[in-house]
Design an enzyme around this catalytic site. Structure first.
Site, PDB file in Angstrom:
ATOM      1  N   TYR A  31       0.836  -1.201   0.000  1.00 47.16           N
ATOM      2  CA  TYR A  31       0.000   0.000   0.000  1.00 47.16           C
ATOM      3  C   TYR A  31       0.864   1.241   0.000  1.00 47.16           C
ATOM      4  O   TYR A  31       2.094   1.172   0.160  1.00 47.16           O
ATOM      5  CB  TYR A  31      -0.964  -0.015   1.193  1.00 47.16           C
ATOM      6  CG  TYR A  31      -0.325   0.301   2.539  1.00 47.16           C
ATOM      7  CD1 TYR A  31       0.485  -0.624   3.190  1.00 47.16           C
ATOM      8  CD2 TYR A  31      -0.541   1.524   3.156  1.00 47.16           C
ATOM      9  CE1 TYR A  31       1.054  -0.330   4.413  1.00 47.16           C
ATOM     10  CE2 TYR A  31       0.018   1.826   4.386  1.00 47.16           C
ATOM     11  CZ  TYR A  31       0.816   0.895   5.011  1.00 47.16           C
ATOM     12  OH  TYR A  31       1.387   1.181   6.214  1.00 47.16           O
ATOM     13  N   ARG A  90       8.386   4.511  -4.373  1.00 47.35           N
ATOM     14  CA  ARG A  90       8.478   3.537  -3.270  1.00 47.35           C
ATOM     15  C   ARG A  90       7.521   2.372  -3.502  1.00 47.35           C
ATOM     16  O   ARG A  90       7.861   1.211  -3.270  1.00 47.35           O
ATOM     17  CB  ARG A  90       8.178   4.227  -1.933  1.00 47.35           C
ATOM     18  CG  ARG A  90       8.300   3.291  -0.741  1.00 47.35           C
ATOM     19  CD  ARG A  90       8.193   3.993   0.584  1.00 47.35           C
ATOM     20  NE  ARG A  90       6.882   4.596   0.781  1.00 47.35           N
ATOM     21  CZ  ARG A  90       6.560   5.367   1.813  1.00 47.35           C
ATOM     22  NH1 ARG A  90       7.469   5.631   2.741  1.00 47.35           N
ATOM     23  NH2 ARG A  90       5.343   5.872   1.939  1.00 47.35           N
ATOM     24  N   ARG A 107      -7.189 -20.371  -2.280  1.00 46.97           N
ATOM     25  CA  ARG A 107      -6.143 -20.203  -1.267  1.00 46.97           C
ATOM     26  C   ARG A 107      -5.066 -21.280  -1.368  1.00 46.97           C
ATOM     27  O   ARG A 107      -5.321 -22.457  -1.090  1.00 46.97           O
ATOM     28  CB  ARG A 107      -6.764 -20.205   0.136  1.00 46.97           C
ATOM     29  CG  ARG A 107      -5.786 -19.819   1.222  1.00 46.97           C
ATOM     30  CD  ARG A 107      -6.449 -19.791   2.595  1.00 46.97           C
ATOM     31  NE  ARG A 107      -5.528 -19.285   3.597  1.00 46.97           N
ATOM     32  CZ  ARG A 107      -4.556 -20.026   4.161  1.00 46.97           C
ATOM     33  NH1 ARG A 107      -4.414 -21.286   3.817  1.00 46.97           N
ATOM     34  NH2 ARG A 107      -3.743 -19.491   5.061  1.00 46.97           N
ATOM     35  N   HIS A 167      -0.495 -21.198  -0.991  1.00 45.01           N
ATOM     36  CA  HIS A 167       0.523 -20.218  -0.632  1.00 45.01           C
ATOM     37  C   HIS A 167       1.329 -19.682  -1.814  1.00 45.01           C
ATOM     38  O   HIS A 167       1.589 -18.494  -1.903  1.00 45.01           O
ATOM     39  CB  HIS A 167       1.467 -20.795   0.425  1.00 45.01           C
ATOM     40  CG  HIS A 167       0.829 -20.848   1.785  1.00 45.01           C
ATOM     41  ND1 HIS A 167      -0.237 -21.676   2.072  1.00 45.01           N
ATOM     42  CD2 HIS A 167       1.090 -20.171   2.928  1.00 45.01           C
ATOM     43  CE1 HIS A 167      -0.598 -21.513   3.334  1.00 45.01           C
ATOM     44  NE2 HIS A 167       0.188 -20.597   3.879  1.00 45.01           N
ATOM     45  N   LYS A 214       6.481  -1.659   2.020  1.00 45.96           N
ATOM     46  CA  LYS A 214       5.243  -1.127   2.619  1.00 45.96           C
ATOM     47  C   LYS A 214       4.115  -2.121   2.336  1.00 45.96           C
ATOM     48  O   LYS A 214       3.271  -1.911   1.463  1.00 45.96           O
ATOM     49  CB  LYS A 214       4.938   0.268   2.061  1.00 45.96           C
ATOM     50  CG  LYS A 214       4.017   1.083   2.949  1.00 45.96           C
ATOM     51  CD  LYS A 214       4.084   2.552   2.576  1.00 45.96           C
ATOM     52  CE  LYS A 214       3.038   3.401   3.268  1.00 45.96           C
ATOM     53  NZ  LYS A 214       3.133   3.452   4.720  1.00 45.96           N
ATOM     54  N   GLU A 217      11.673   2.469  14.594  1.00 46.71           N
ATOM     55  CA  GLU A 217      10.756   3.530  14.163  1.00 46.71           C
ATOM     56  C   GLU A 217       9.482   3.453  14.995  1.00 46.71           C
ATOM     57  O   GLU A 217       9.433   2.734  15.999  1.00 46.71           O
ATOM     58  CB  GLU A 217      10.463   3.403  12.663  1.00 46.71           C
ATOM     59  CG  GLU A 217       9.838   2.077  12.276  1.00 46.71           C
ATOM     60  CD  GLU A 217       9.594   1.951  10.772  1.00 46.71           C
ATOM     61  OE1 GLU A 217       9.525   2.964  10.071  1.00 46.71           O
ATOM     62  OE2 GLU A 217       9.452   0.791  10.317  1.00 46.71           O
ATOM     63  N   LEU A 277      10.796   1.460   7.523  1.00 45.33           N
ATOM     64  CA  LEU A 277      10.235   1.921   6.265  1.00 45.33           C
ATOM     65  C   LEU A 277      10.959   3.215   5.882  1.00 45.33           C
ATOM     66  O   LEU A 277      11.066   4.113   6.727  1.00 45.33           O
ATOM     67  CB  LEU A 277       8.735   2.204   6.402  1.00 45.33           C
ATOM     68  CG  LEU A 277       8.105   2.605   5.069  1.00 45.33           C
ATOM     69  CD1 LEU A 277       7.817   1.367   4.233  1.00 45.33           C
ATOM     70  CD2 LEU A 277       6.852   3.418   5.261  1.00 45.33           C
TER      71      LEU A 277
HETATM   72  N1  PDD Z   1       2.580   5.142   7.523  1.00 43.58           N
HETATM   73  N2  PDD Z   1       7.156   3.896   9.254  1.00 43.58           N
HETATM   74  C1  PDD Z   1       6.038   3.165   9.129  1.00 43.58           C
HETATM   75  C2  PDD Z   1       6.009   1.806   9.735  1.00 43.58           C
HETATM   76  C3  PDD Z   1       4.923   3.681   8.447  1.00 43.58           C
HETATM   77  O1  PDD Z   1       3.804   2.932   8.323  1.00 43.58           O
HETATM   78  C4  PDD Z   1       4.989   4.998   7.918  1.00 43.58           C
HETATM   79  C5  PDD Z   1       3.831   5.615   7.176  1.00 43.58           C
HETATM   80  C6  PDD Z   1       6.179   5.726   8.087  1.00 43.58           C
HETATM   81  C7  PDD Z   1       6.336   7.111   7.547  1.00 43.58           C
HETATM   82  O2  PDD Z   1       6.448   7.092   6.154  1.00 43.58           O
HETATM   83  P1  PDD Z   1       5.980   8.326   5.254  1.00 43.58           P
HETATM   84  O3  PDD Z   1       6.783   9.509   5.699  1.00 43.58           O
HETATM   85  O4  PDD Z   1       6.312   7.927   3.872  1.00 43.58           O
HETATM   86  O5  PDD Z   1       4.508   8.507   5.487  1.00 43.58           O
HETATM   87  C8  PDD Z   1       7.240   5.144   8.741  1.00 43.58           C
HETATM   88  C9  PDD Z   1       1.421   5.498   6.737  1.00 43.58           C
HETATM   89  C10 PDD Z   1       1.154   6.960   6.711  1.00 43.58           C
HETATM   90  C11 PDD Z   1       0.240   4.649   7.180  1.00 43.58           C
HETATM   91  O6  PDD Z   1       0.477   3.476   7.453  1.00 43.58           O
HETATM   92  O7  PDD Z   1      -0.871   5.131   7.194  1.00 43.58           O
END
Ligand code: PDD
Length: 291
Positions: free
Chosen positions: A39, A58, A107, A109, A154, A186, A210
């Site tokens: 996503y 990304r 389903r 894997h 992501k 993070e 991320l």
């Molecule tokens: N989240 N780290 C994680 C685990 C994240 O899910 C996100 C963003 C970030 C920050 O990334 P960015 O600056 O590109 O938004 C760091 C989004 C906003 C979400 O899951 O809704």
């Protein structure tokens, strides 16, 4: 109102624009069965997508790594279309959420043969961070980072992030700072920075975090402004001795963390480096809007 009068929100699913109220995804979708998908979230300020090129780059990297065949660049016009169709051009803040899964298949894997990716894009108005969150800052707890070894992708498998954020919620605070064996990674949905001896420190963009879009912009802006930045491993001990701590994310920009695990960060107020970086990020957003 930010939605088409009478029709409700419109989203993009399966190659067409459809009312959100009638949009459905199969129970055999691999996103539902396996979290086999990824996503992206992009901020929209008065109809303008901020750093869309970085978000789509990304997304493409994640798609390629997961071996889901899809060209993320084709989604740029769909972002703009959704802003129009949902009457978000004059709305202060909105976000656009993209989810792409490996598609619908019985389903099993291993990758299915011949399944087309499921592509969902939706736009919605958001409140954004409160003035208090931006100026007074938030409180956080720390928690063990139990996520898998490729959180640089992501992906939609966010259960550990959900559990960590719920722990924060139950502790009565807004945020959580994750660590692996005492090394800070993070937040549950944010990147984390500290100001230590005048240097802005944040985890390196490897497989353990991320690579946030706002993180990258803040680092680039700091370098351009002559603010010392060090992308390196840093620890919980350093976190507890830091002069300032702040978090970054698309939907909330840069915002201070003023208390961690019940102890004040520095003097317990937003610090000067955080304030300066918030100004630099605001300048980036303003410049994006005139592009
Ligand atoms: N989240 N780290 C994680 C685990 C994240 O899910 C996100 C963003 C970030 C920050 O990334 P960015 O600056 O590109 O938004 C760091 C989004 C906003 C979400 O899951 O809704």
């Amino acid at each position: 109102m930010s939605v088409m009068s009478g029709c409700g929100p419109i989203l993009y699913l399966g190659g067409e624009f459809v009312p959100a109220a009638t949009a459905t995804v199969s129970v055999d979708d691999r996103g539902f069965q396996f979290a086999d998908g990824c996503y992206e979230v992009t901020l929209v300020v008065e109809g303008c997508c901020i750093a869309l090129d970085r978000h789509l780059a990304r997304l493409q990297r994640t798609l390629d790594t997961l071996r889901i065949e899809f060209d993320a660049a084709t989604l740029a016009p769909i972002h703009h279309d959704l802003i129009e169709r949902n009457e978000l051009a004059d709305v202060a803040l909105a976000s656009i959420y993209v989810q792409i899964t490996r598609g619908v298949a019985p389903r099993a894997h291993a990758f299915p043969v011949g399944a087309a990716p499921t592509v969902l894009v939706r736009a919605q108005e958001i409140a954004g961070p409160s003035r208090s969150m931006i100026e007074q800052g938030s409180r956080a707890i720390t928690a063990v980072d139990i996520r898998w070894g490729r959180v640089d992708l992501k992906t939609t498998g966010l259960l550990p992030n959900v559990l960590a954020q719920q722990a924060a919620h139950e502790a009565g605070v807004d945020d959580v700072i994750l660590h692996r064996d005492g090394v800070v990674t993070e937040g549950s949905h944010t990147n984390v920075f500290a100001v230590i001896d005048g240097v802005v420190v944040t985890a390196p963009a490897d497989h353990r975090i991320l690579p946030g879009v706002v993180r990258a912009v803040v680092i680039e802006s700091a370098v351009a402004a002559g603010i010392a930045i060090d992308e390196r491993e840093w620890t919980l001990d350093e976190l507890s001795a830091a002069d300032e701590v702040f978090m970054t994310s698309t939907t909330a920009g840069a915002r201070p963390i003023v208390e961690v695990d019940g102890r004040p960060v520095g003097d317990g107020h937003r610090g000067p480096v955080t304030t300066r970086l918030q100004q630099l990020y605001a300048a980036f957003v303003a410049a994006e809007r005139t592009r």
